[in-house]
Design a protein around this motif. Structure first.
Motif, PDB file in Angstrom:
ATOM      1  N   ALA A  16      21.934  32.822  47.948  1.00 14.04           N
ATOM      2  CA  ALA A  16      21.943  31.425  47.541  1.00 14.04           C
ATOM      3  C   ALA A  16      21.851  30.526  48.763  1.00 14.04           C
ATOM      4  N   THR A  17      21.221  29.363  48.568  1.00 15.95           N
ATOM      5  CA  THR A  17      21.148  28.395  49.656  1.00 15.95           C
ATOM      6  C   THR A  17      22.537  27.797  49.896  1.00 15.95           C
ATOM      7  N   TYR A  18      23.137  27.291  48.815  1.00 17.41           N
ATOM      8  CA  TYR A  18      24.475  26.727  48.919  1.00 17.41           C
ATOM      9  C   TYR A  18      25.354  27.292  47.818  1.00 17.41           C
ATOM     10  N   GLN A  19      26.564  27.681  48.204  1.00 16.15           N
ATOM     11  CA  GLN A  19      27.588  27.978  47.206  1.00 16.15           C
ATOM     12  C   GLN A  19      28.665  26.922  47.360  1.00 16.15           C
ATOM     13  N   LEU A  20      28.844  26.122  46.324  1.00 16.03           N
ATOM     14  CA  LEU A  20      29.841  25.055  46.370  1.00 16.03           C
ATOM     15  C   LEU A  20      31.182  25.576  45.866  1.00 16.03           C
ATOM     16  N   LEU A  21      32.234  25.063  46.454  1.00  9.25           N
ATOM     17  CA  LEU A  21      33.578  25.400  46.000  1.00  9.25           C
ATOM     18  C   LEU A  21      34.527  24.310  46.467  1.00  9.25           C
ATOM     19  N   GLY A  22      35.701  24.269  45.852  1.00  9.95           N
ATOM     20  CA  GLY A  22      36.739  23.375  46.335  1.00  9.95           C
ATOM     21  C   GLY A  22      37.534  24.094  47.412  1.00  9.95           C
ATOM     22  N   LYS A  23      38.211  23.336  48.250  1.00 13.01           N
ATOM     23  CA  LYS A  23      38.922  23.958  49.371  1.00 13.01           C
ATOM     24  C   LYS A  23      40.069  24.847  48.900  1.00 13.01           C
ATOM     25  N   ASP A  24      40.449  24.740  47.622  1.00 18.43           N
ATOM     26  CA  ASP A  24      41.507  25.597  47.070  1.00 18.43           C
ATOM     27  C   ASP A  24      41.104  27.060  47.036  1.00 18.43           C
ATOM     28  N   ILE A  25      39.802  27.314  47.019  1.00 17.81           N
ATOM     29  CA  ILE A  25      39.366  28.705  46.896  1.00 17.81           C
ATOM     30  C   ILE A  25      38.494  29.101  48.089  1.00 17.81           C
ATOM     31  N   CYS A  74      39.595  45.639  36.332  1.00 16.30           N
ATOM     32  CA  CYS A  74      39.254  45.051  37.627  1.00 16.30           C
ATOM     33  C   CYS A  74      40.042  43.752  37.833  1.00 16.30           C
ATOM     34  N   TYR A  75      40.466  43.514  39.044  1.00 12.72           N
ATOM     35  CA  TYR A  75      41.130  42.264  39.449  1.00 12.72           C
ATOM     36  C   TYR A  75      40.176  41.094  39.198  1.00 12.72           C
ATOM     37  N   VAL A  76      40.705  40.008  38.647  1.00 10.12           N
ATOM     38  CA  VAL A  76      39.845  38.918  38.170  1.00 10.12           C
ATOM     39  C   VAL A  76      38.976  38.307  39.270  1.00 10.12           C
ATOM     40  N   TRP A  77      39.478  38.159  40.475  1.00 11.78           N
ATOM     41  CA  TRP A  77      38.642  37.556  41.523  1.00 11.78           C
ATOM     42  C   TRP A  77      37.480  38.466  41.926  1.00 11.78           C
ATOM     43  N   PHE A  78      37.758  39.773  41.974  1.00 12.37           N
ATOM     44  CA  PHE A  78      36.705  40.720  42.347  1.00 12.37           C
ATOM     45  C   PHE A  78      35.570  40.663  41.316  1.00 12.37           C
ATOM     46  N   ASP A  79      35.968  40.547  40.070  1.00 12.63           N
ATOM     47  CA  ASP A  79      35.023  40.404  38.956  1.00 12.63           C
ATOM     48  C   ASP A  79      34.287  39.056  39.045  1.00 12.63           C
ATOM     49  N   ALA A  80      35.065  37.995  39.220  1.00 16.41           N
ATOM     50  CA  ALA A  80      34.492  36.645  39.159  1.00 16.41           C
ATOM     51  C   ALA A  80      33.477  36.396  40.275  1.00 16.41           C
ATOM     52  N   LEU A  81      33.811  36.811  41.489  1.00 19.61           N
ATOM     53  CA  LEU A  81      32.910  36.524  42.611  1.00 19.61           C
ATOM     54  C   LEU A  81      31.537  37.169  42.407  1.00 19.61           C
ATOM     55  N   LEU A  82      31.537  38.342  41.777  1.00 17.38           N
ATOM     56  CA  LEU A  82      30.266  39.034  41.567  1.00 17.38           C
ATOM     57  C   LEU A  82      29.348  38.299  40.595  1.00 17.38           C
ATOM     58  N   ASN A  83      29.873  37.288  39.899  1.00 17.68           N
ATOM     59  CA  ASN A  83      29.002  36.520  38.990  1.00 17.68           C
ATOM     60  C   ASN A  83      27.813  35.941  39.734  1.00 17.68           C
ATOM     61  N   TYR A  84      28.023  35.673  41.029  1.00 16.90           N
ATOM     62  CA  TYR A  84      26.948  35.050  41.807  1.00 16.90           C
ATOM     63  C   TYR A  84      25.747  35.988  41.951  1.00 16.90           C
ATOM     64  N   PRO A 113      31.680  27.203  41.536  1.00 19.90           N
ATOM     65  CA  PRO A 113      32.647  28.206  41.103  1.00 19.90           C
ATOM     66  C   PRO A 113      32.506  28.357  39.587  1.00 19.90           C
ATOM     67  N   ILE A 114      32.934  29.482  39.070  1.00 16.38           N
ATOM     68  CA  ILE A 114      33.013  29.590  37.614  1.00 16.38           C
ATOM     69  C   ILE A 114      34.445  29.241  37.242  1.00 16.38           C
ATOM     70  N   TYR A 115      34.582  28.402  36.222  1.00 19.64           N
ATOM     71  CA  TYR A 115      35.866  27.763  35.951  1.00 19.64           C
ATOM     72  C   TYR A 115      36.704  28.595  34.992  1.00 19.64           C
ATOM     73  N   TYR A 116      38.004  28.627  35.262  1.00 18.27           N
ATOM     74  CA  TYR A 116      38.928  29.364  34.407  1.00 18.27           C
ATOM     75  C   TYR A 116      38.971  28.734  33.022  1.00 18.27           C
ATOM     76  N   LEU A 117      38.940  29.565  32.029  1.00 18.28           N
ATOM     77  CA  LEU A 117      39.094  29.036  30.670  1.00 18.28           C
ATOM     78  C   LEU A 117      40.576  29.022  30.291  1.00 18.28           C
ATOM     79  N   ASN A 118      41.355  28.289  31.099  1.00 21.22           N
ATOM     80  CA  ASN A 118      42.769  28.142  30.715  1.00 21.22           C
ATOM     81  C   ASN A 118      43.068  26.707  30.325  1.00 21.22           C
ATOM     82  N   GLY A 119      42.042  25.920  30.157  1.00 21.63           N
ATOM     83  CA  GLY A 119      42.230  24.524  29.784  1.00 21.63           C
ATOM     84  C   GLY A 119      40.874  23.855  29.688  1.00 21.63           C
TER      85      GLY A 119
END
Ligand code: ME8
Ligand code: MG
Length: 658
Positions: A256-265, A227-237, A11-17
């Motif tokens: 991609a062979t594998y897209q890794l993510l946490g179960k939160d998303i 654009c809504y942030v998720w719609f923008d973010a997912l296209l990074n792939y 995932p691409i990580y939020y720059l909120n921290g």
């Protein structure tokens, strides 16, 4: 992707921290997989990066009084530094503010708009800022009722927006999940997605009016919106893997062979992302792998928003980068949740790394040095039992790692390492040396060195530095491993890759044993009482923290930790010959000889009453002469000008006081 290619994303990580172990975890997992496939000679693409638009990042920037871009430019440095420190060898670090990404998002939006996949409508709903998603009234109520979230986590928005016809793709997605059972992994996550899709799928709001939230990519067909942030973010792939939407050159890295993510998303990826790709006519990834959560001692998911996070840099400082990489991947099954404890880390470190691996390496190298001249010995043939075990290890490790089952892969390696120590115990090279059986000794030591070599090779993707160091000690290098893996995968040469006569280096132990938690980590527990009773929510307690503490010349823990306090027992005590306030004592600190210590306590304590007392001594106070008598430490006493008592503790001489 073609057979010789491996493409992996995080995932691409939020720059909120700043990053914590959860982010390091996904990124390290992806890095380990990428390194493995590079070692296997495949063409690898490893994409990671940061998610910089949207409400959450905007609010983080506003809190700091910075523009969102300034805020991101500043914070991204911290994320890149974490990745560099953790040896994350990515091929691209994408930022959603990168120009090529903004262009791709606009192109995607325009194409969907032109094809009637996007329409305008009124919208009224609750927005959960933390996750940057709209939720239903029911979901909001439930999550407040369980105490997971507060009313303040939500905002009500009522506005005209642009919508993507996601509902249109519900059946196509269900069909795809049925025909591609390994699209969403592991199985329990796939079931979760199927459960979600058992209800009618809505359309996706993909815009935000600039009048309310303008930090995003402008819609090419309506300049009043971003654009809504998720719609923008997912296209990074797609951007990050050079997958053009304008008929540009083909890329080997998508799908991609594998897209890794946490179960939160999971939903945003398994539902939003897949249907976006369907609408764009772009291939779906081969696998979406949703791993579990690291939870803290209180059983809560660690998150920047909750503030209950484990600092990755503290782990790297205290245990080392490689030990942290191994721990995170070894401790929990990739896919399951796991609770993080520092003690668990310490135990795992000592057991697997300091004892098992460290010991095997040290024995192999130091015995070869002592008895065989410090070079890789010649021998007839490898021990056949070991060769069979090596084959078994290879056959357990390889498929596990390729399926991202890091825990299972590492268990196979550490079983192999333990078998190595057993092999040495049984073969007893010391006895062979004593008996002068040089041929047998050479053979045993060579086998042991080969076991180290195989362990180092299999650990190389997981702990690149330490495994590289071990390879160096064996006269090999990370480059050799590529060749070994190729040979092993062809079924050749197990326990037989080192070059005879190559010089060995014993050097320092790879993983020094840690007797206690590293000081900076131990300090966390001193600062916080272990299990303070939970405050009752009904009463409004007077907050003690509002009463200011006195102004003190505060010191850092590091300053304090320079002072070594030790328990001592007074063996003898006499009046000082030349100073009538001083007592001269012999104090046992559990060292080779008692210390002589002078203390100005004669006015309060008759020397003979001190004998046998347990005291606390500043053990590293530089010795000095007091009126002709040496004083090799200082005794802690209570009282100001006038001493009232000596500090004591129920403990034995030499024990540490902190
Ligand atoms: O969700 N345990 O970014 P994010 C395990 N920007 N993994 C964890 C974790 C934990 N406690 N906490 C975080 C976003 N992670 C979006 C993603 S993608 C197009 C946009 C990891 O900064 C895990 O991979 O909240 C999780 O999915 C990710 O960090 C969320 O990072
Ligand atoms: Mg999050």
């Amino acid at each position: 992707v073609s057979d010789g290619t491996f493409s992996i994303t995080t995932p691409i990580y939020y720059l909120n921290g700043t990053p914590h172990i959860g982010h390091a975890y996904t990124t390290i997992a992806a890095d380990a997989a990428a390194r493995w496939h590079r070692l296997r000679g495949r063409e690898v693409r490893f994409l990671t990066g940061t998610d910089e638009h949207g409400q959450k990042v905007l609010e983080a920037a506003q809190k700091r009084g910075l523009s969102p871009k300034e805020h991101c430019d500043d914070l991204v440095v911290v994320w890149k530094a974490m990745m560099e420190r953790f040896r994350i060898d990515y091929d691209r670090f994408i930022r959603t503010t990168d120009a090529d990404h903004e262009a791709l998002v606009q192109s995607a939006l325009q194409q969907l708009y032109d094809r009637g996949e996007i329409y305008r409508d009124e919208y009224r709903g609750w927005y959960l800022i933390k996750d940057e998603v709209f939720v239903t009234d029911k979901e909001r109520e439930e999550r407040i009722a369980t105490g997971e979230l507060f009313e303040s986590d939500f905002r009500m928005f009522e506005e005209t927006n642009w919508f993507f016809r996601m509902s249109k793709y519900q059946q196509q997605l269900l069909d795809t999940l049925a025909s591609r059972p390994d699209l969403v992994l592991p199985d329990n996550r796939r079931n979760e997605v199927l459960g979600f899709l058992s209800k009618p799928l809505g359309d996706l709001c993909i815009s935000r009016p600039k009048s309310r939230m303008g930090w995003g990519i402008e819609l090419p067909f309506d300049r009043d919106y971003v654009c809504y942030v998720w719609f923008d973010a997912l296209l990074n792939y797609l951007t990050g893997n050079n997958r053009s939407l304008d008929g540009g050159p083909a890329t080997p890295f998508w799908p991609a062979t594998y897209q890794l993510l946490g179960k939160d998303i999971l939903t945003t990826h398994a539902v939003y992302w897949t249907t976006m790709l369907m609408a764009l006519g772009v291939e779906l990834p081969q696998h979406l792998f949703a791993h579990g959560w690291w939870v803290s001692g209180d059983g809560q998911k660690m998150s920047k928003s909750r503030g209950n996070v484990i600092d990755v840099n503290l782990l790297a400082d205290g245990f080392g980068v490689d030990a942290t990489r191994v721990f995170l991947l070894r401790e929990i099954k990739f896919g399951a949740d796991g609770q993080f404890t520092y003690k668990g880390f310490l135990e795992r470190y000592n057991a697997d790394l300091a004892n098992d691996l460290g010991n095997l390496a040290h024995r192999a190298l130091s015995m070869s040095e002592r008895w065989l001249g410090g070079a890789v010995p010649e021998r007839q043939a490898p021990d056949p039992t070991l060769q069979a075990l090596a084959r078994k290890t290879w056959e357990a490790y390889t498929p596990a790692l390729e399926a991202l089952q890091f825990k299972e892969a590492l268990e196979a390696v550490f079983d192999w390492v333990r078998a190595g120590n057993k092999f040495v115990d049984t073969a007893a090279p010391w006895a062979l040396n004593k008996a002068g059986d040089t041929a047998k000794l050479a053979s045993v030591m060579r086998d042991t060195l080969e076991m180290c070599a195989m362990a180092a090779a299999l650990l190389l993707p997981i702990m690149p530095d330490k495994a590289g160091e071990l390879l160096g000690k064996l006269g090999a290098s990370p480059d050799s491993v590529k060749d070994w893996l190729a040979r092993w995968s062809r079924g050749e040469d197990l326990v037989n890759v080192l070059l005879p006569s190559t010089k060995l280096t014993v050097g320092d132990p790879l993983f020094p044993r840690l007797h206690e938690l590293p000081p900076a980590i131990a300090a966390l527990f001193e600062a916080e009482p272990a299990s303070a009773p939970a405050p009752k929510t009904q009463e409004k307690p007077v907050s003690e923290t509002e009463i200011p503490l006195p102004e003190l010349p505060w010191i850092e823990y590091d300053d304090f930790s320079k002072v070594q306090l030790r328990i001592g027992r007074v063996l003898e005590a006499q009046a000082h010959p030349n100073a009538d306030k001083l007592v001269v004592m012999k104090v046992d600190l559990g060292e080779a000889r008692p210390r002589t210590i002078c203390a100005g306590i004669k006015a309060v304590f008759a020397p003979e009453t001190l004998v046998g007392r347990t005291v606390v001594v500043v053990a590293n106070l530089k010795p000095r002469m007091l009126r002709g008598v040496p004083s090799e430490g200082m005794i802690l006493a209570a009282g100001g000008e006038v001493v009232t008592d000596l500090v004591s503790a129920q403990a034995k001489p030499g024990d540490t006081v902190r």
